[in-house]
Design a protein around this motif. Structure first.
Motif, PDB file in Angstrom:
ATOM      1  N   UNK A  11     -33.843  19.147  -9.840  1.00 48.46           N
ATOM      2  CA  UNK A  11     -35.140  18.483  -9.972  1.00 48.46           C
ATOM      3  C   UNK A  11     -35.925  18.539  -8.660  1.00 48.46           C
ATOM      4  N   UNK A  12     -35.624  19.534  -7.831  1.00 47.62           N
ATOM      5  CA  UNK A  12     -36.286  19.602  -6.532  1.00 47.62           C
ATOM      6  C   UNK A  12     -37.791  19.782  -6.647  1.00 47.62           C
ATOM      7  N   UNK A  13     -38.248  20.413  -7.727  1.00 47.91           N
ATOM      8  CA  UNK A  13     -39.689  20.624  -7.891  1.00 47.91           C
ATOM      9  C   UNK A  13     -40.385  19.453  -8.582  1.00 47.91           C
ATOM     10  N   UNK A  14     -39.600  18.498  -9.053  1.00 45.88           N
ATOM     11  CA  UNK A  14     -40.171  17.339  -9.745  1.00 45.88           C
ATOM     12  C   UNK A  14     -40.327  16.208  -8.733  1.00 45.88           C
ATOM     13  N   UNK A  15     -41.520  15.629  -8.668  1.00 42.67           N
ATOM     14  CA  UNK A  15     -41.765  14.514  -7.757  1.00 42.67           C
ATOM     15  C   UNK A  15     -42.714  13.530  -8.434  1.00 42.67           C
ATOM     16  N   UNK A  16     -43.079  12.483  -7.726  1.00 39.30           N
ATOM     17  CA  UNK A  16     -43.908  11.434  -8.333  1.00 39.30           C
ATOM     18  C   UNK A  16     -45.263  11.953  -8.769  1.00 39.30           C
ATOM     19  N   UNK A  17     -45.778  12.965  -8.071  1.00 34.26           N
ATOM     20  CA  UNK A  17     -47.100  13.478  -8.384  1.00 34.26           C
ATOM     21  C   UNK A  17     -47.175  14.327  -9.636  1.00 34.26           C
ATOM     22  N   UNK A  54     -41.480  -2.734  -8.406  1.00 32.24           N
ATOM     23  CA  UNK A  54     -41.001  -1.393  -8.054  1.00 32.24           C
ATOM     24  C   UNK A  54     -40.510  -0.675  -9.312  1.00 32.24           C
ATOM     25  N   UNK A  55     -40.805   0.607  -9.393  1.00 31.78           N
ATOM     26  CA  UNK A  55     -40.420   1.432 -10.533  1.00 31.78           C
ATOM     27  C   UNK A  55     -39.695   2.685 -10.039  1.00 31.78           C
ATOM     28  N   UNK A  56     -38.818   3.204 -10.894  1.00 31.76           N
ATOM     29  CA  UNK A  56     -38.061   4.409 -10.558  1.00 31.76           C
ATOM     30  C   UNK A  56     -38.114   5.401 -11.726  1.00 31.76           C
ATOM     31  N   UNK A  57     -38.965   6.427 -11.654  1.00 29.82           N
ATOM     32  CA  UNK A  57     -38.888   7.522 -12.628  1.00 29.82           C
ATOM     33  C   UNK A  57     -37.580   8.291 -12.403  1.00 29.82           C
ATOM     34  N   UNK A  58     -36.855   8.528 -13.472  1.00 28.97           N
ATOM     35  CA  UNK A  58     -35.560   9.203 -13.346  1.00 28.97           C
ATOM     36  C   UNK A  58     -35.256   9.958 -14.629  1.00 28.97           C
ATOM     37  N   UNK A  59     -34.510  11.036 -14.484  1.00 28.32           N
ATOM     38  CA  UNK A  59     -34.040  11.746 -15.678  1.00 28.32           C
ATOM     39  C   UNK A  59     -32.895  10.942 -16.277  1.00 28.32           C
ATOM     40  N   UNK A  60     -33.063  10.518 -17.533  1.00 28.81           N
ATOM     41  CA  UNK A  60     -32.042   9.743 -18.231  1.00 28.81           C
ATOM     42  C   UNK A  60     -31.228  10.693 -19.094  1.00 28.81           C
ATOM     43  N   UNK A 118     -32.655  10.158  -5.049  1.00 30.32           N
ATOM     44  CA  UNK A 118     -33.756  11.067  -5.370  1.00 30.32           C
ATOM     45  C   UNK A 118     -33.838  12.191  -4.347  1.00 30.32           C
ATOM     46  N   UNK A 119     -33.653  11.851  -3.079  1.00 32.51           N
ATOM     47  CA  UNK A 119     -33.729  12.857  -2.020  1.00 32.51           C
ATOM     48  C   UNK A 119     -32.547  13.823  -2.090  1.00 32.51           C
ATOM     49  N   UNK A 128     -32.525   9.906 -10.220  1.00 30.35           N
ATOM     50  CA  UNK A 128     -33.851   9.443  -9.798  1.00 30.35           C
ATOM     51  C   UNK A 128     -34.736  10.563  -9.272  1.00 30.35           C
ATOM     52  N   UNK A 129     -36.031  10.426  -9.542  1.00 27.09           N
ATOM     53  CA  UNK A 129     -37.047  11.339  -9.014  1.00 27.09           C
ATOM     54  C   UNK A 129     -37.698  10.720  -7.783  1.00 27.09           C
TER      55      UNK A 129
END
Length: 329
Positions: A215-221, A180-186, A147-148, A170-171
């Motif tokens: 996806x640098x502007x996309x985060x968990x928030x 634990x969960x991982x939001x990610x672009x599928x 993600x990072x 991953x985001x």
């Protein structure tokens, strides 16, 4: 400048520069190269991980495991930081488990005795309870690093009793109720999806044929704002991808107890609306393929929720309740 102040300033300087020569430091501090060499030797004995390279392009380099400069905390700040880290002990799996335990030990060990006594008294009077889970989460560090660094991973994922290979970007990762969960672009679904990390049984750090997205502007928030947006230039696979992007309108009335239950669910936050008195409602678009999940959720709420839309969800709820009645009849 006293030697102790020079060593402290030197520690902060080498952490900032990462790579340097003895002559550069001698000129910056106004001392001889011999003095700088002695100071660097003392920093190494204190634990600063310095690495030297010989040759015309050589010099000194600070390794990845840098030692941070001292930071002054008040007693209240020290206690707050201790318990923030102490709360993580309930999680058997963390992306930084060993580092967290080590930092907590150091933090506690070097506190004054009276502060340690106060912490010992507080340990039995404050806690952050997390449900114990049997699930395993072996890939948290890999997912977080991806993600990072904006990397695409190929993961083995089990969902609804079927295993598939998913190229994902991953985001981030987050913990909720001990999972634990991982939001990610599928890339197969063409949108951001949330993956349960215990259902990931394999990770390959290079997914051939898939270029990372920006996806640098996309985060968990703010990931909910992007959840339904397919990325330009990405062609998701056929019918399944189309189903994953199909949305239906969800509307459900909630009692005050229903509101409290929904407030504990991360997915509900952007859909939740409250009224004076504590009641409220859920309203917004949700993926059509997740209706069975919502049916199970609302079944658990019982009379604290009344689903009005979509009709497909109402039908799913009726079928689920009839199935339960047959089971206990």
């Amino acid at each position: 400048m006293s030697k102790s102040k020079r060593l402290l300033d030197l520690m902060m300087t080498v952490n900032r520069k990462r790579k340097f020569t003895v002559r550069e430091l001698a000129d910056e501090f106004g001392v001889s190269t011999r003095t700088i060499l002695r100071d660097l030797q003392e920093l190494g004995e204190l634990g600063v991980p310095l690495y030297s390279e010989v040759g015309p392009h050589g010099g000194y380099q600070v390794l990845n495991e840098r030692i941070l400069p001292p930071i002054a905390f008040t007693e209240e700040e020290a206690v707050a930081i201790f318990f923030a880290s102490h709360a993580l002990r309930h999680y058997e799996y963390l992306p930084f488990k060993e580092a967290s335990v080590s930092a907590l030990h150091k933090f506690y060990h070097y506190m004054p005795g009276d502060v340690r006594d106060r912490i010992d008294e507080m340990k039995n009077r404050i806690d952050f309870v997390t449900p114990a889970r049997q699930a395993e989460f072996p890939f948290l560090s890999v997912l977080l690093e991806a993600a990072i660094d904006q990397k695409v991973l190929l993961i083995g994922y089990e969902s609804r009793g079927e295993r598939s290979l998913r190229p994902v970007q991953p985001v981030g990762i987050y913990a909720s109720n001990g999972l634990w969960y991982c939001p990610a672009y599928c890339f197969l679904r063409g949108s951001i999806r949330v993956f349960r990390c215990d259902r990931i049984d394999a990770v390959k750090e290079q997914a051939s044929g898939y270029e990372p997205l920006d996806l640098r502007r996309v985060h968990l928030g703010n990931r909910h704002e992007y959840a339904a947006e397919p990325q330009a230039g990405v062609q998701p696979d056929g019918t399944e991808a189309q189903k994953s992007r199909t949305k239906v309108r969800l509307y459900a009335e909630l009692t005050a107890a229903g509101m409290q239950a929904c407030e504990a669910e991360l997915w509900a936050a952007p859909l939740l609306h409250s009224r004076e008195g504590g009641s409220g409602w859920l309203e917004g678009e949700v993926p059509a393929q997740d209706l069975r999940f919502f049916a199970r959720f609302f079944t658990g709420l019982g009379n604290e929720a009344t689903v009005q839309e979509p009709p497909e969800l109402v039908s799913e709820l009726k079928a689920m309740l009839e199935e339960m009645l047959r089971k206990y009849s």
